[in-house]
Design a protein around this motif. Structure first.
Motif, PDB file in Angstrom:
ATOM      1  N   THR A  19       3.053 -44.356 -16.833  1.00  5.93           N
ATOM      2  CA  THR A  19       2.423 -43.032 -16.740  1.00  5.93           C
ATOM      3  C   THR A  19       2.527 -42.522 -15.305  1.00  5.93           C
ATOM      4  N   GLN A  27       6.021 -43.697 -25.372  1.00  2.00           N
ATOM      5  CA  GLN A  27       4.648 -43.191 -25.497  1.00  2.00           C
ATOM      6  C   GLN A  27       4.245 -42.381 -24.263  1.00  2.00           C
ATOM      7  N   ALA A  28       4.498 -42.962 -23.070  1.00  2.37           N
ATOM      8  CA  ALA A  28       4.094 -42.277 -21.833  1.00  2.37           C
ATOM      9  C   ALA A  28       4.855 -40.957 -21.675  1.00  2.37           C
ATOM     10  N   GLU A  61       2.313 -32.310 -23.931  1.00  2.25           N
ATOM     11  CA  GLU A  61       1.477 -31.434 -23.111  1.00  2.25           C
ATOM     12  C   GLU A  61       2.291 -30.263 -22.541  1.00  2.25           C
ATOM     13  N   ARG A  96       3.643 -38.247 -24.312  1.00  7.31           N
ATOM     14  CA  ARG A  96       2.359 -37.611 -23.953  1.00  7.31           C
ATOM     15  C   ARG A  96       2.598 -36.421 -23.025  1.00  7.31           C
TER      16      ARG A  96
END
Ligand code: NAD
Length: 250
Positions: free
Chosen positions: A73, A125-126, A133, A129
């Motif tokens: 992330t 996944q990171a 957004e 996300r």
């Protein structure tokens, strides 16, 4: 024609081999590229090689642990802070093993699965996300292998991991389609890299002889496929596993 103008891409395992071929093709097509490697020295060496050719190439080098969600992330946030966006993730880092089943250790099996499958999950996944957004879609491209089609006679973790990559690709493609995030995989055949150079002659020679298009693939062959899947030309392509193998899978 530059296909990736205005796009920001991340390439895991981008310091050598196929990954470096993908990085070079992405840059050639106008993308800004974050090169991810496992160590600072290899990342520095890759960036130096790129800058020697193109001093002003828009590249960034990072070495997060690909299986660590917090580090990934943070790495993707750095990419967005530096280049303003995250549009393409190339999950390329991978490792092989050729051990026979009776000699396999659980540690060795898990090492292959951790990098080839868990890292693909954590990075996707990171990245997803952030792409969700941003609200403008994106492209995630995984690196499978021709052995995900018919298996291989030793080192069962490797084909197992690549079958899993195909499954993750097809599932995430469905899950992320409402966000206009496309998820595809490229399944390379025998490609001329360190991984292949490390194989014994008696393993590699019959493989090359059996390739219908008559040659081993080069990293740029794979890079070209990644460019297509990353580009808007592939706007209607998702959930596919594209073989780039000189027809070796048959
Ligand atoms: P390579 O060994 O030359 O490069 C592997 C890359 O992964 C390197 O950049 C390395 O730094 C990175 N990496 C390895 N372990 C890592 C770790 N723990 N953390 C972060 N990064 C790590 O291999 P390659 O042949 O270029 O393979 C690239 C991808 O293509 C892999 O997923 C591989 O399974 C796949 N593939 C390769 C071939 C081939 O013939 N070379 C065929 C089919 C699929």
């Amino acid at each position: 024609m530059k296909l990736l103008e205005g796009k920001v891409a991340v390439v895991t395992g981008g310091t050598r081999g196929i990954g470096f071929g993908i990085v070079e093709k992405f840059l050639e097509h106008g993308a800004k590229v974050a090169v991810l490697g496992s160590r600072q020295e290899t990342v520095d060496a890759a960036l130096e090689k790129i800058k020697k050719e193109h001093a002003d190439a828009p590249v960034l080098g990072l070495h997060p642990t690909l299986t660590d969600p917090d580090e990934m992330t943070a790495a993707f946030n750095t990419v967005v802070d530096t280049f303003g966006s995250l549009d393409v993730l190339a999950n390329n880092a991978g490792t092989d093993s050729r051990t026979k089943l009776v000699d396999y250790t659980l540690d060795e099996f898990q090492k292959v699965m951790r990098l080839n499958v868990e890292a693909t999950f954590v990075c996707s996944q990171a990245a997803a996300r952030i792409m969700i957004e941003q609200g403008k879609g994106g492209s995630i491209i995984n690196t499978s292998s021709m052995v995900s089609i018919y298996g291989q006679p030793a080192g069962c973790a490797y084909p197992t991991s690549k079958f899993a990559v195909n499954g993750m690709t097809k599932s995430l493609a469905r899950e992320l389609a409402p966000h206009k995030i496309r998820v595809n995989a490229v399944a390379p055949g025998v490609i001329h890299t360190d991984m292949v150079d490390a194989l014994p002659k008696e393993v590699i020679e019959p493989l090359i002889k059996a390739i219908p298009l008559g040659r081993m693939g080069e990293p740029e062959d794979i890079g070209n496929a990644f460019v297509f899947l990353a580009s808007d030309m592939a706007d209607y392509v998702s959930g596919d596993v594209l073989s780039v193998d000189g027809l070796s899978r048959t």
